[in-house]
Design an enzyme around this catalytic site. Structure first.
Site, short mmCIF file in Angstrom:
data_model
loop_
_atom_site.label_atom_id
_atom_site.label_comp_id
_atom_site.label_asym_id
_atom_site.label_seq_id
_atom_site.Cartn_x
_atom_site.Cartn_y
_atom_site.Cartn_z
N SER A 30 0.81 -1.22 0.00
CA SER A 30 0.00 0.00 0.00
C SER A 30 0.85 1.27 0.00
O SER A 30 0.41 2.31 -0.52
CB SER A 30 -0.95 -0.01 1.21
OG SER A 30 -0.22 -0.13 2.41
N THR A 31 2.05 1.23 0.56
CA THR A 31 2.90 2.42 0.55
C THR A 31 3.54 2.58 -0.83
O THR A 31 3.61 3.69 -1.37
CB THR A 31 4.00 2.31 1.62
OG1 THR A 31 3.43 1.78 2.82
CG2 THR A 31 4.60 3.67 1.94
N ASP A 80 10.49 0.90 -1.90
CA ASP A 80 9.60 -0.18 -1.48
C ASP A 80 9.20 0.03 -0.03
O ASP A 80 9.90 0.71 0.73
CB ASP A 80 10.35 -1.51 -1.65
CG ASP A 80 9.43 -2.72 -1.70
OD1 ASP A 80 8.22 -2.58 -1.49
OD2 ASP A 80 9.96 -3.83 -1.95
N ALA A 82 7.87 -1.61 3.89
CA ALA A 82 8.38 -2.62 4.82
C ALA A 82 7.32 -2.86 5.89
O ALA A 82 6.44 -2.02 6.12
CB ALA A 82 9.68 -2.16 5.46
N LYS A 93 10.06 -7.79 5.58
CA LYS A 93 9.16 -7.55 4.47
C LYS A 93 8.43 -8.83 4.11
O LYS A 93 8.82 -9.91 4.53
CB LYS A 93 9.95 -7.06 3.24
CG LYS A 93 10.47 -5.63 3.39
CD LYS A 93 11.24 -5.14 2.17
CE LYS A 93 10.53 -5.27 0.88
NZ LYS A 93 9.18 -4.67 0.82
N GLY A 94 7.35 -8.69 3.32
CA GLY A 94 6.68 -9.88 2.81
C GLY A 94 5.24 -10.06 3.19
O GLY A 94 4.64 -11.09 2.87
N GLY A 96 2.87 -8.80 1.81
CA GLY A 96 2.16 -8.93 0.53
C GLY A 96 2.60 -10.13 -0.28
O GLY A 96 2.23 -10.27 -1.44
N GLU A 102 10.87 -8.98 -4.55
CA GLU A 102 11.41 -7.75 -3.95
C GLU A 102 12.90 -7.90 -3.71
O GLU A 102 13.70 -7.02 -4.06
CB GLU A 102 10.67 -7.44 -2.64
CG GLU A 102 9.23 -6.99 -2.87
CD GLU A 102 8.42 -6.87 -1.60
OE1 GLU A 102 7.39 -6.20 -1.64
OE2 GLU A 102 8.79 -7.46 -0.57
C1 A5P Z 1 5.12 -6.93 0.13
O1 A5P Z 1 5.41 -8.29 0.06
C2 A5P Z 1 5.74 -6.34 1.35
O2 A5P Z 1 7.10 -6.55 1.50
C3 A5P Z 1 5.40 -4.87 1.48
O3 A5P Z 1 6.39 -4.07 0.93
C4 A5P Z 1 5.26 -4.60 2.93
O4 A5P Z 1 4.37 -5.55 3.42
C5 A5P Z 1 4.74 -3.21 3.21
O5 A5P Z 1 3.40 -3.13 2.85
P1 A5P Z 1 2.54 -1.85 3.14
O6 A5P Z 1 3.19 -0.72 2.43
O7 A5P Z 1 1.18 -2.19 2.58
O8 A5P Z 1 2.50 -1.65 4.63
#
Ligand code: A5P
Length: 228
Positions: A30-31, A80, A82, A93-94, A96, A102
């Site tokens: 989302s970020t 990216d 986190a 991370k992860g 998503g 990534e």
């Molecule tokens: C995706 O797999 C993640 O690494 C995202 O970068 C991490 O979860 C941050 O997500 P949000 O920006 O939605 O908090």
């Protein structure tokens, strides 16, 4: 400021770091969405490498030119999100499920900038967010037992949990599964990273160590920059 407003401010600040003719790594989550939108709005002559199918779809819909990672070879700047930002800009991370792509993009980037809302900062990794591990589907339950043994050996009392979505076990863009490790505290991230990576069946994990050059954190006082 809401967390989403902080994410947006961080994403827009990161877009200001991009220059003409750069090859740019686009994060996931989302970020990162705010970054991708702000980057597209700048109308620069850039080429982009996406860290997930979802990000690629967004970037293409906004008219950003895309490049295959193998064609890119090297990336000038990756931005990216986190899930946790610890001391020295060590990251989890992860959430998503995009951690493998990534990490592939991050590791060929000259600069990696992490963007986040203020709630992502932690004094120690693992306190708030489970550590994701991407595992090959074949024999995954056996691999999970071995991951559990790695955790026990490191003094971490967590049982690997297979991640489920609405349609059953979550499959990554690479067709693999995710196990989440509720570590509570990761005293030695480098040791855990090496031990997890050594388990056959583990493709990669969400510990991103010594990769982020800086963090742009949205706060109620504005965007602050942290350096590694
Ligand atoms: C995706 O797999 C993640 O690494 C995202 O970068 C991490 O979860 C941050 O997500 P949000 O920006 O939605 O908090």
């Amino acid at each position: 400021m809401t967390a989403d407003e902080q994410k947006r401010a961080a994403g827009e600040a990161a877009a200001a770091l991009v220059e003409h003719d750069m090859v740019v790594g686009l994060g996931t989550g989302s970020t990162a969405v705010w970054f991708v939108k702000a980057l597209a709005a700048r109308g620069l002559s850039v080429k982009c490498v996406a860290t997930s199918e979802a990000t690629a779809a967004l970037a293409i819909s906004l008219g950003l030119p895309m490049l295959d990672i193998d064609a890119a070879g090297a990336i000038d700047l990756t931005v990216d999100g986190a899930d946790e930002i610890g001391p020295g800009l060590a990251l989890i991370k992860g959430a998503g499920a995009a951690l493998l792509r990534e990490k592939l993009v991050w590791t060929i980037s000259r600069r990696c900038v992490v963007i986040a809302d203020a709630g992502k900062r932690q004094e120690m990794l693992g306190k708030k967010f489970p550590l994701p591990v991407e595992v090959v589907a074949f024999g995954h339950a056996t691999t999970a037992v071995r991951i559990g043994q790695v955790l026990s050996a490191g003094g971490i009392a967590a049982t690997p949990q297979l991640r489920f979505g609405a349609d059953g076990p979550v499959r990554t863009d690479n067709g693999n599964l995710i196990y989440d490790l509720a570590c509570e505290a990761i005293d030695d991230p480098a040791a855990l990273a090496a031990a997890l990576k050594a388990v056959t069946g583990v493709v990669d994990h969400g510990l991103f160590l010594n990769l982020a050059e800086r963090a742009l954190i949205g706060t109620d006082q504005g965007v602050i920059t942290l350096f590694s």
